[in-house]
Design a protein around this motif. Structure first.
Motif, PDB file in Angstrom:
ATOM      1  N   HIS A 192       0.859  -1.185   0.000  1.00 64.00           N
ATOM      2  CA  HIS A 192       0.000   0.000   0.000  1.00 64.00           C
ATOM      3  C   HIS A 192       0.893   1.232   0.000  1.00 64.00           C
ATOM      4  CE1 HIS A 192      -3.779  -2.089   1.915  1.00 64.00           C
ATOM      5  NE2 HIS A 192      -3.472  -2.549   0.719  1.00 64.00           N
TER       6      HIS A 192
ATOM      7  N   PRO B  83       0.844   5.176   0.464  1.00 63.02           N
ATOM      8  CA  PRO B  83      -0.022   6.255   0.933  1.00 63.02           C
ATOM      9  C   PRO B  83      -0.037   7.477   0.018  1.00 63.02           C
ATOM     10  CG  PRO B  83       1.879   5.966   2.384  1.00 63.02           C
ATOM     11  CD  PRO B  83       1.910   4.847   1.403  1.00 63.02           C
TER      12      PRO B  83
ATOM     13  N   VAL C 277      -5.402   9.162   4.758  1.00 59.58           N
ATOM     14  CA  VAL C 277      -6.512   8.206   4.628  1.00 59.58           C
ATOM     15  C   VAL C 277      -6.543   7.448   3.305  1.00 59.58           C
ATOM     16  CG1 VAL C 277      -7.946   9.521   6.235  1.00 59.58           C
ATOM     17  CG2 VAL C 277      -8.202   9.903   3.786  1.00 59.58           C
ATOM     18  N   ARG C 278      -5.878   7.961   2.288  1.00 53.71           N
ATOM     19  CA  ARG C 278      -5.952   7.325   0.969  1.00 53.71           C
ATOM     20  C   ARG C 278      -4.643   6.636   0.604  1.00 53.71           C
ATOM     21  NH1 ARG C 278      -8.019  12.641   0.346  1.00 53.71           N
ATOM     22  NH2 ARG C 278     -10.242  12.670  -0.124  1.00 53.71           N
ATOM     23  N   TYR C 279      -4.743   5.592  -0.217  1.00 53.86           N
ATOM     24  CA  TYR C 279      -3.532   4.916  -0.675  1.00 53.86           C
ATOM     25  C   TYR C 279      -3.784   4.228  -2.007  1.00 53.86           C
ATOM     26  CZ  TYR C 279      -5.891   0.883   1.446  1.00 53.86           C
ATOM     27  OH  TYR C 279      -6.808  -0.081   1.796  1.00 53.86           O
ATOM     28  N   ILE C 280      -2.700   3.901  -2.694  1.00 52.44           N
ATOM     29  CA  ILE C 280      -2.767   3.104  -3.922  1.00 52.44           C
ATOM     30  C   ILE C 280      -2.488   1.655  -3.539  1.00 52.44           C
ATOM     31  CG2 ILE C 280      -1.745   2.710  -6.193  1.00 52.44           C
ATOM     32  CD1 ILE C 280      -1.025   5.684  -6.269  1.00 52.44           C
ATOM     33  N   ALA C 281      -3.318   0.753  -4.023  1.00 52.82           N
ATOM     34  CA  ALA C 281      -3.187  -0.657  -3.650  1.00 52.82           C
ATOM     35  C   ALA C 281      -3.291  -1.519  -4.892  1.00 52.82           C
ATOM     36  CB  ALA C 281      -4.292  -1.032  -2.667  1.00 52.82           C
ATOM     37  N   ASN C 282      -3.147  -2.821  -4.719  1.00 54.58           N
ATOM     38  CA  ASN C 282      -3.407  -3.746  -5.823  1.00 54.58           C
ATOM     39  C   ASN C 282      -4.114  -4.979  -5.272  1.00 54.58           C
ATOM     40  OD1 ASN C 282      -1.424  -5.919  -5.191  1.00 54.58           O
ATOM     41  ND2 ASN C 282       0.011  -4.220  -5.434  1.00 54.58           N
ATOM     42  N   ARG C 283      -4.620  -5.805  -6.190  1.00 50.77           N
ATOM     43  CA  ARG C 283      -5.580  -6.836  -5.791  1.00 50.77           C
ATOM     44  C   ARG C 283      -4.965  -8.118  -5.245  1.00 50.77           C
ATOM     45  NH1 ARG C 283     -10.256  -4.636  -7.202  1.00 50.77           N
ATOM     46  NH2 ARG C 283     -10.137  -3.115  -8.902  1.00 50.77           N
TER      47      ARG C 283
ATOM     48  N   THR D  82      -5.381  -9.971   4.656  1.00 49.52           N
ATOM     49  CA  THR D  82      -6.397 -10.285   5.666  1.00 49.52           C
ATOM     50  C   THR D  82      -6.367 -11.764   6.022  1.00 49.52           C
ATOM     51  OG1 THR D  82      -8.047 -10.617   3.943  1.00 49.52           O
ATOM     52  CG2 THR D  82      -7.907  -8.423   4.891  1.00 49.52           C
TER      53      THR D  82
ATOM     54  N   GLU E  21       4.107  -2.316   5.015  1.00 49.53           N
ATOM     55  CA  GLU E  21       3.027  -1.721   4.231  1.00 49.53           C
ATOM     56  C   GLU E  21       3.486  -1.286   2.836  1.00 49.53           C
ATOM     57  OE1 GLU E  21       0.404   0.967   6.255  1.00 49.53           O
ATOM     58  OE2 GLU E  21      -0.067   2.024   4.390  1.00 49.53           O
TER      59      GLU E  21
ATOM     60  N   ALA F 191       2.688 -11.086 -12.468  1.00 47.40           N
ATOM     61  CA  ALA F 191       1.253 -11.098 -12.772  1.00 47.40           C
ATOM     62  C   ALA F 191       1.053 -10.259 -14.022  1.00 47.40           C
ATOM     63  CB  ALA F 191       0.465 -10.514 -11.609  1.00 47.40           C
TER      64      ALA F 191
ATOM     65  N   MET G 211      -6.709 -13.209  -9.042  1.00 44.90           N
ATOM     66  CA  MET G 211      -6.470 -12.277  -7.936  1.00 44.90           C
ATOM     67  C   MET G 211      -7.609 -12.351  -6.936  1.00 44.90           C
ATOM     68  SD  MET G 211      -4.333  -8.979  -9.089  1.00 44.90           S
ATOM     69  CE  MET G 211      -2.608  -9.248  -8.685  1.00 44.90           C
TER      70      MET G 211
END
Lengths: 236, 236
Positions: B30, B32, B36-42, B70, B83, B158, B196
């Motif tokens: 992740h 930031p 509160v916001r972030y760039i993520a991937n699946r 998770t 992170e 991927a 994914m």
């Protein structure tokens, strides 16, 4: 006397919200950049899901529109799963009319201008890309000014600075009856992990009448207090 | 004979990787944008965590550097939680030297140029912001060309298009001994949910010697087959 009155109000047999339809949003939204990447935010959905459950316990017919979360659907609540702000907006509008709209979700303000259909590649010697953002629909403001506006419109505002001031501005601009504002900065001192993702919260209820600050408590307890407040307003 | 040999290799009593230290990365990173916001991937971390567990079962001392997932930490594995790509890179370098480095994590290629310390506000009448991205450290390439390079360096790729071709290019550029490539496009036809986040996978092992495609299988089964292959190379 007060305790007895509150207990009566909270007793599952009482169900003071029986016959009330409530639309509630919870969780983050994910805004795709390409097939594998997306923009997200740190909302866990815990506060929104707890509030949905608390309102259902009071007898309300709760329709929960949830962004991507890792917590289970609350019991006694009809849950709709969406990913993006646009999907959340569409689902909420489909559910109108309602007696109350409670917008807890941390909806992404922006999405990327154009979603790439193939995974963006890192190319040797090429500059990193720039993400042009565009504004997402504002679900709270849309419902706050809607032809089918519910009697009660409640918004949530996660802030990291000027919490009350920002919430007061939102109350007016978005056409809400109440803004539930909280401080999600790392320095809020709430819980071990802060508010976002954590289990505790401290909220301020901002209405045209003024500001009322609740004590810091578990998100479940905050949910019960908010559900009670929403009941008072709907039954006024 | 072959079955017996494989069973012997897989028997917990055999532990063919006893004494081998393996660094493995898993999950997304992740990056930031603001508090509160972030760039993520699946990436769910399922394939990487399954491989860490499979290698540990073969007796390896596995050090798992995991992005935010998770799913639970695998048993018998020392897990480090990070992170961002930069945190993952730092933790991997701290763990060198090792006999093998297996880089399953879907590391973000880019992060935002400068992380905002306060939540970015949407302002009436102002244009949506633009996110200037910068390149993250390339963990696979860094370890593939490191002074303390492990004997075996395996990368994962991927892809959503030109899967094998892209993997061949990575093998050379990143200094890896093997690239495990898979097709994560929605149209891959793998599982109900795609690769994914899903539980099934089909991978292609790309080495200097050529390409070997494994059958589509559960991520646990793919992990066992990859662990066996890694064992063969380390014990060669």
């Amino acid at each position: 006397e007060i305790v007895a009155a509150v207990e009566a109000l909270l007793s599952p047999k009482e169900q003071p919200l029986k016959g009330c339809k409530i639309i509630l949003t919870s969780g983050p939204t994910h805004e795709p950049i390409d097939p594998v990447r997306y923009i997200a935010n740190r909302s866990s959905g815990k506060q929104g899901h707890a509030l949905a459950a608390a309102l259902a316990e009071l007898g309300a017919e709760v329709h929960l529109v949830s962004g991507p979360v890792t917590i289970p659907d609350p019991k006694g609540v009809k849950t709709y799963h969406v990913e993006t702000a646009r999907e959340m907006m569409a689902q909420v509008e489909k559910l109108l009319p309602a007696d109350a709209g409670v917008f807890v979700a941390a909806v992404a303000d922006w999405r990327t201008d154009s979603e790439a259909t193939q995974k963006m590649k890192k190319e040797k010697g090429q500059a990193a890309p720039t993400l042009k953002l565009v504004e997402n629909p504002d679900i709270l403001a849309t419902v706050g000014h809607h032809a089918k506006r519910p009697k009660l419109v409640v918004g949530f505002a996660a802030e990291t600075n000027d919490v009350i001031e920002n919430a007061r501005g939102k109350l007016v601009r978005k056409g809400a009856d109440m803004i539930v504002a909280n401080d999600v900065s790392h320095s809020s001192g709430i819980g071990e992990r802060g508010v976002m993702g954590g289990d505790r919260n401290r909220v301020h209820l901002v209405t045209a009448a003024g500001v009322e600050s609740l004590e810091e408590a578990s998100k479940d307890e905050v949910a019960r207090q908010l559900a009670r407040r929403i009941t008072e307003i709907l039954k006024r």
